[in-house]
Design a protein around this motif. Structure first.
Motif, mmCIF file in Angstrom:
data_model
loop_
_atom_site.group_PDB
_atom_site.id
_atom_site.type_symbol
_atom_site.label_atom_id
_atom_site.label_comp_id
_atom_site.label_asym_id
_atom_site.label_seq_id
_atom_site.Cartn_x
_atom_site.Cartn_y
_atom_site.Cartn_z
ATOM 1 N N UNK A 194 0.828 -1.209 0.000
ATOM 2 C CA UNK A 194 0.000 0.000 0.000
ATOM 3 C C UNK A 194 0.856 1.250 0.000
ATOM 4 N N UNK A 195 1.915 1.237 0.831
ATOM 5 C CA UNK A 195 2.789 2.409 0.904
ATOM 6 C C UNK A 195 3.432 2.672 -0.450
ATOM 7 N N UNK A 196 3.969 1.621 -1.079
ATOM 8 C CA UNK A 196 4.597 1.788 -2.387
ATOM 9 C C UNK A 196 3.576 2.230 -3.424
ATOM 10 N N UNK A 197 2.327 1.759 -3.279
ATOM 11 C CA UNK A 197 1.283 2.176 -4.202
ATOM 12 C C UNK A 197 1.073 3.679 -4.186
ATOM 13 N N UNK A 198 1.092 4.258 -2.972
ATOM 14 C CA UNK A 198 0.914 5.708 -2.856
ATOM 15 C C UNK A 198 2.180 6.466 -3.239
ATOM 16 N N UNK A 199 3.338 5.980 -2.775
ATOM 17 C CA UNK A 199 4.591 6.681 -3.085
ATOM 18 C C UNK A 199 4.869 6.644 -4.584
ATOM 19 N N UNK A 200 4.592 5.504 -5.210
ATOM 20 C CA UNK A 200 4.823 5.400 -6.647
ATOM 21 C C UNK A 200 3.813 6.206 -7.455
ATOM 22 N N UNK A 201 2.780 6.732 -6.781
ATOM 23 C CA UNK A 201 1.870 7.655 -7.468
ATOM 24 C C UNK A 201 2.607 8.907 -7.905
ATOM 25 N N UNK A 202 3.784 9.143 -7.319
ATOM 26 C CA UNK A 202 4.606 10.274 -7.755
ATOM 27 C C UNK A 202 4.933 10.146 -9.231
#
Length: 436
Positions: free
Chosen positions: A156-164
């Motif tokens: 989940x964290x990578x999902x949001x961070x990779x939204x960058x």
């Protein structure tokens, strides 16, 4: 029953992990960390990615060849790789917050020089400076994520961070292209500097020190620490996989805008809309893919994302003059596959290093990624040739090379997935003995 006990023990073997960690809501501070790291990644990614859509303009205004443009892209990657290796031995010996601020300040300075560059050689030198500092920031960010979030939450964290990555497509690149068309190609870099200064101040003011890893350090000097990382067979699997991942991505990216304009027939004024559409799709699917990787398994999501990417890459690289709707559709599907690969692979690889090696491992991984990406960009510049009419030749060959590297990467990620599970099982058995 035995399998259930092993799974329960596996959960217990991970510190601060619970059976419901994958579904637990973020705390307010965790939300801040995810948000600020996502925005930070946005500035880093935009700084690199903006070169691709500016490619057609830079080649024309600076009067450079495709090979020279490939070196502009590679300069960042090579310098980032060198700094990653140099920083690796010291990455676990400092407060991660201070380390992040130091390198981010250098990145801002290098980007400022890009925004002031008067010619090709100055821009090339500015990209070297930017890479020396910016190339380490991603590894520090991932080390912070690994320190603060359990494995079951990292998808989940990578999902949001990779939204960058997606946000740079939706907001950063269209705005940058608009600024470049209005005030020249320097203006996007100056925009990045302005946003980065605000992000840096927020990190300095609100991020707490991250020092837990310092308690695990021994008296090893930096070079022994580095030697221990690069000689660890378990870690070498991760380095090999990231090499292949970077090779595929860096081959197509530098010439994507030139291929879209000259080969697919999409004009420069329409290019921002294309990037915006693909970015919106990645923003929508990013968090969903992150949740799926936590629920279904990170390797499973990576596998199917890779299959989708390979199929669409072959189609994309063999297209000719095409209607806008078809180019949009192909690009959206391709970026969904790429997003699935990025999120699942990033989350899975965070489980490779031990806590005491995390910063050094991430730095070396970033270094390997940047160097292999730089070599791929330079190699792509030698393969792709621009004709007198402006079209690019041999772009389809790059697509086939990406497919080949993706196939090998699937095998490498399978080995990593099995290794991570074996590592968790070993800890689970150790925990069972302690509990018994």
């Amino acid at each position: 029953m035995k399998k259930t006990n092993k799974n329960a023990a596996r959960q217990a073997a991970e510190p601060n992990h619970t059976l419901s960690a994958g579904q637990a809501p973020f705390t307010k501070y965790q939300v801040f960390i995810v948000a600020i790291l996502a925005i930070l990644q946005f500035t880093i990614i935009l700084d690199f990615m903006v070169l691709s859509p500016l490619g057609a303009q830079l080649i024309q205004e600076l009067e450079i060849s495709t090979q020279q443009f490939g070196w502009v892209v590679s300069a960042y990657a090579f310098s980032a790789g060198a700094s990653g290796l140099l920083a690796a031995g010291f990455a676990d010996k400092f407060d991660r917050k201070k380390l992040l601020l130091f390198f981010y300040a250098g990145f801002i300075l290098g980007t400022l020089f890009c925004g002031l560059a008067p010619d090709y050689h100055f821009l090339l030198a500015a990209r070297v400076i930017t890479g020396l500092f910016g190339g380490v920031i991603g590894s520090i960010s991932f080390a912070i994520i690994t320190d603060l979030f359990p494995l079951q939450m990292r998808g989940r964290v990578m999902g949001f961070v990779q939204m960058a990555f997606a946000t740079s497509q939706v907001l950063g690149i269209p705005i940058s292209l608009y600024l470049a068309n209005t005030w020249g190609w320097h203006s996007p870099f100056l925009l990045i500097v302005g946003v980065s200064v605000i992000v840096g101040l927020a990190i300095a003011r609100y991020m707490k020190p991250i020092k837990a890893h310092l308690q695990l350090q021994s008296d090893r000097n930096a070079f022994r620490h580095l030697a221990g990382i690069v000689s660890n067979p378990h870690y070498l699997k991760g380095f090999a996989a990231i090499t292949l991942l970077a090779t595929g991505g860096f081959m197509l990216m530098p010439f994507a805008s030139a291929f879209t304009v000259y080969n697919l027939g999409i004009d420069l004024e329409t290019l921002p809309m294309l990037y915006m559409a693909t970015g919106i799709s990645a923003m929508v699917f990013g968090p969903l893919i992150g949740k799926l990787s936590d629920r279904l398994g990170k390797y499973k999501v990576f596998f199917w994302g890779s299959i989708l990417t390979m199929v669409v890459v072959v189609i994309h690289c063999n297209m000719g003059i095409s209607p806008l709707w078809l180019v949009l559709l192909v690009n959206v599907i391709m970026f969904v596959g790429i997003t699935a690969r990025m999120i699942s692979a990033s989350a899975l690889m965070t489980a490779i290093p031990e806590s005491s090696d995390r910063g050094a491992y991430m730095s070396i991984q970033s270094s390997v990624q940047q160097i292999s990406g730089g070599l791929a960009s330079a190699f792509a510049g030698l393969i792709v040739v621009q004709t007198s009419e402006g079209t690019l030749e041999h772009y389809d060959l790059l697509g086939y090379l990406v497919v080949l590297s993706s196939i090998v990467t699937i095998v490498m990620m399978l080995l990593i997935d099995r290794s991570v599970k074996q590592k968790a099982d070993d800890k689970a058995l150790a925990t069972e003995k302690v509990v018994a």
